[in-house]
Design a protein around this motif. Sequence first.
Motif, mmCIF file in Angstrom:
data_model
loop_
_atom_site.group_PDB
_atom_site.id
_atom_site.type_symbol
_atom_site.label_atom_id
_atom_site.label_comp_id
_atom_site.label_asym_id
_atom_site.label_seq_id
_atom_site.Cartn_x
_atom_site.Cartn_y
_atom_site.Cartn_z
ATOM 1 N N ARG A 1 -6.540 -1.789 -4.012
ATOM 2 C CA ARG A 1 -7.325 -2.312 -3.070
ATOM 3 C C ARG A 1 -8.085 -3.411 -3.201
ATOM 4 O O ARG A 1 -7.926 -4.367 -2.712
ATOM 5 N N THR B 1 -6.073 3.788 -6.903
ATOM 6 C CA THR B 1 -6.288 3.375 -5.393
ATOM 7 C C THR B 1 -7.336 2.138 -5.488
ATOM 8 O O THR B 1 -6.920 1.101 -4.494
ATOM 9 N N VAL B 2 -8.523 2.310 -6.122
ATOM 10 C CA VAL B 2 -9.492 1.322 -6.104
ATOM 11 C C VAL B 2 -8.799 -0.044 -6.504
ATOM 12 O O VAL B 2 -8.892 -1.083 -6.045
ATOM 13 N N THR C 1 1.398 1.626 -3.616
ATOM 14 C CA THR C 1 0.187 2.238 -4.202
ATOM 15 C C THR C 1 0.083 3.721 -3.992
ATOM 16 O O THR C 1 -0.028 4.565 -4.857
ATOM 17 N N GLY D 1 -5.280 -5.989 -3.562
ATOM 18 C CA GLY D 1 -4.732 -6.263 -2.325
ATOM 19 C C GLY D 1 -5.215 -7.217 -1.614
ATOM 20 O O GLY D 1 -4.920 -8.108 -0.868
ATOM 21 N N ASN D 2 -6.648 -7.101 -1.902
ATOM 22 C CA ASN D 2 -7.487 -8.008 -1.066
ATOM 23 C C ASN D 2 -7.537 -9.528 -1.670
ATOM 24 O O ASN D 2 -7.609 -10.539 -1.003
ATOM 25 N N TYR E 1 0.601 -1.099 -0.023
ATOM 26 C CA TYR E 1 0.015 0.043 -0.055
ATOM 27 C C TYR E 1 0.727 1.248 0.106
ATOM 28 O O TYR E 1 0.535 2.317 -0.663
#
Length: 220
Positions: free
Chosen positions: A211, A207-208, A152, A214-215, A149
């Motif tokens: 995310r 960003t989205v 990111t 990353g999930n 992150y």
Amino acid sequence: MNYVFQWGIVTHALPQLFSGVLNTLAIALATIVLGIPLSIALASARDSKNAALRGLSMGWVEIARNTPALFQIYMVYFGLGSLGLRVDSMPALIAGITFNNAGYLAEAFRSAMRVFPETQIRAARSLGMTGPQVFWYIKLPQVMRVVFYPITNQLVWAILMSSLGVVVGLTNDLMGVTQNFNVRTFRTFEFFAVAGAMYYLLAKLVTVSARLLGNRLFRY
């Protein structure tokens, strides 16, 4: 207020603006791809027993984190140019932002490496793995989970910093294309409002996407 908005001019310029968006994203990605291995090297050098390597790493990080990004870009474009080393606009911009990214990410990698359990390294070495194998297969994947992150965030920052390319003559990124149309049409508000919206949407997209990725990668 007598200003008359002319959004039709911007509509006709959208293909060029979208081309600028792609170039902006390519510049930002290039600075991250180049910055990550540099930041890993700086993080490793910071904890090195070699005083020269520690000094180089500390100097790089201090300059990157405590001077403006514009200064760093200027030093590559104008500073090296005054020494007879001609650097074009895009390489100068990429080099300046990469220098900045590496300085910031070095601290993130250094912190992640310090919390890594040494017992895993000893276990891997007891199984016959070499130092590079331990780093590549054991240490780096877990470190990347910690710094994913921050990387990111730095990518978003690189996207925004790429707009500084206009001050060193870059014309094919989003800000450069916007400035060219502004000079030709004098429709400052319309073009810069659309460019600002594009920067915002591009940052949100990164960003989205990060995310969601990353999930998926770090589900457990």
